[in-house]
Design a protein around this motif. Sequence first.
Motif, PDB file in Angstrom:
ATOM      1  N   ALA A  78       0.985  -1.065   0.056  1.00 47.82           N
ATOM      2  CA  ALA A  78       0.001  -0.124  -0.046  1.00 47.82           C
ATOM      3  C   ALA A  78       0.737   1.224  -0.054  1.00 47.82           C
ATOM      4  N   VAL A  79       0.661   2.079  -1.065  1.00 43.05           N
ATOM      5  CA  VAL A  79       1.263   3.548  -1.083  1.00 43.05           C
ATOM      6  C   VAL A  79       0.324   4.395  -0.312  1.00 43.05           C
ATOM      7  N   ILE A  80       0.816   5.198   0.699  1.00 41.66           N
ATOM      8  CA  ILE A  80       0.196   6.002   1.459  1.00 41.66           C
ATOM      9  C   ILE A  80       0.717   7.566   1.349  1.00 41.66           C
ATOM     10  N   PRO A  81       0.391   8.403   0.505  1.00 37.97           N
ATOM     11  CA  PRO A  81       0.848   9.675   0.438  1.00 37.97           C
ATOM     12  C   PRO A  81       0.184  10.588   1.509  1.00 37.97           C
ATOM     13  N   GLY A 103      -3.829   4.412  -0.359  1.00 36.18           N
ATOM     14  CA  GLY A 103      -4.565   4.922   0.678  1.00 36.18           C
ATOM     15  C   GLY A 103      -4.188   6.464   0.773  1.00 36.18           C
ATOM     16  N   HIS A 104      -5.207   7.433   1.368  1.00 36.65           N
ATOM     17  CA  HIS A 104      -4.830   8.671   1.525  1.00 36.65           C
ATOM     18  C   HIS A 104      -4.836   9.046   2.705  1.00 36.65           C
ATOM     19  N   TYR A 119      -7.585  15.991   8.225  1.00 33.11           N
ATOM     20  CA  TYR A 119      -8.868  16.300   7.532  1.00 33.11           C
ATOM     21  C   TYR A 119      -9.245  15.384   6.713  1.00 33.11           C
ATOM     22  N   TYR A 120      -8.710  14.027   6.106  1.00 33.68           N
ATOM     23  CA  TYR A 120      -9.120  13.008   5.458  1.00 33.68           C
ATOM     24  C   TYR A 120      -8.350  11.804   5.742  1.00 33.68           C
ATOM     25  N   CYS A 121      -9.058  10.759   5.540  1.00 32.68           N
ATOM     26  CA  CYS A 121      -8.719   9.372   5.458  1.00 32.68           C
ATOM     27  C   CYS A 121      -9.258   8.475   4.794  1.00 32.68           C
ATOM     28  N   LYS A 122      -8.529   7.803   3.765  1.00 31.42           N
ATOM     29  CA  LYS A 122      -9.409   6.563   3.047  1.00 31.42           C
ATOM     30  C   LYS A 122      -8.143   5.562   2.916  1.00 31.42           C
ATOM     31  N   LEU A 123      -8.406   4.321   3.490  1.00 29.64           N
ATOM     32  CA  LEU A 123      -7.194   3.349   3.458  1.00 29.64           C
ATOM     33  C   LEU A 123      -7.869   2.124   2.702  1.00 29.64           C
ATOM     34  N   PRO A 124      -6.795   1.139   2.040  1.00 29.72           N
ATOM     35  CA  PRO A 124      -7.525  -0.064   1.534  1.00 29.72           C
ATOM     36  C   PRO A 124      -7.799  -0.757   2.901  1.00 29.72           C
ATOM     37  N   GLY A 128      -3.885  -4.050   7.060  1.00 28.36           N
ATOM     38  CA  GLY A 128      -2.957  -4.692   8.122  1.00 28.36           C
ATOM     39  C   GLY A 128      -2.304  -5.975   7.280  1.00 28.36           C
ATOM     40  N   GLU A 129      -2.646  -6.314   5.994  1.00 25.15           N
ATOM     41  CA  GLU A 129      -1.739  -7.252   5.369  1.00 25.15           C
ATOM     42  C   GLU A 129      -0.858  -6.714   4.358  1.00 25.15           C
ATOM     43  N   ARG A 130      -0.676  -5.540   4.263  1.00 19.40           N
ATOM     44  CA  ARG A 130       0.262  -4.866   3.276  1.00 19.40           C
ATOM     45  C   ARG A 130       1.394  -4.368   3.688  1.00 19.40           C
ATOM     46  N   ASP A 131       2.457  -4.450   2.897  1.00 15.95           N
ATOM     47  CA  ASP A 131       3.773  -3.558   3.294  1.00 15.95           C
ATOM     48  C   ASP A 131       3.438  -2.186   3.000  1.00 15.95           C
ATOM     49  N   ILE A 132       3.798  -1.387   3.791  1.00 10.83           N
ATOM     50  CA  ILE A 132       3.364   0.137   3.582  1.00 10.83           C
ATOM     51  C   ILE A 132       4.377   1.123   3.351  1.00 10.83           C
TER      52      ILE A 132
END
Length: 214
Positions: A78-81, A103-104, A119-124, A128-132
């Motif tokens: 998961a890439v989380i900017p 995810g953001h 102010y915002y959060c949306k994750l896959p 918990g199963e992903r390398d972040i």
Amino acid sequence: MSERQWENVVVMDHPLIQHKLSIMRDAKTGAKEFRELVKELAMLMAYEATRGFQLAETTVTTPVAETTTYVLAGKKVAVIPILRAGLGMVDGILELIPAAKVGHIGLYRDPETLMPVEYYCKLPEDIGERDILIVDPMLATGGSASAAVQFLRDRGAREINLLCLISAPEGIQAVVDACKDVRIYTCAVDSHLNDHGYIVPGLGDAGDRLFGTK
Ligand code: PRP
Ligand code: URA
């Protein structure tokens, strides 16, 4: 402060990276070139940050012979900017890891307190199963990155890497202290923070330079 005292910090001093970083730092570099450089640097950083990925054996028949070779062992990423500036690093990483989910996390620094405000959060769903790979060009006080790590941990994330183009020693220390087991990849550890919490020499405000908002 020397980076040698940090065990979980990788400073990427490859000549291509340092060259591109120098162009990015230049105040005369415009938004178009700046965006391209952020994308290219993110791709180069992902190359290093994925070095530990597991491989699985497979068999391939080349035009000459059958051979045993290796492919990625189904690693989920998961890439989380961290919004906004982290967005500039996403596409470069997706070019290398197209199956990654994104995810953001929306955080901005309060200009007075320098504290992160969410102010915002949306994750896959299967975070918990992903390398972040958390991505953000700047690690200044470390407040935003530490908040993002805590946020992800609260939602079950385990394996967390933080990719920042430029870091201040203060920010690295803050993340090292607050977020045990997070591996930090950075292209440069600069001198210090100024009175406004900007990295010196840094490159100015990464979000504004990416999106032309100043
Ligand atoms: C910048 C940068 C980081 C944060 C770093 O974002 O992209 O997220 O500051 O500072 P810290 O380590 O002291 O928390 P900013 O708050 O300017 O928001 P933006 O990306 O929307 O411009
Ligand atoms: N955020 C930026 O964009 N630049 C800095 O130098 C510090 C925080």
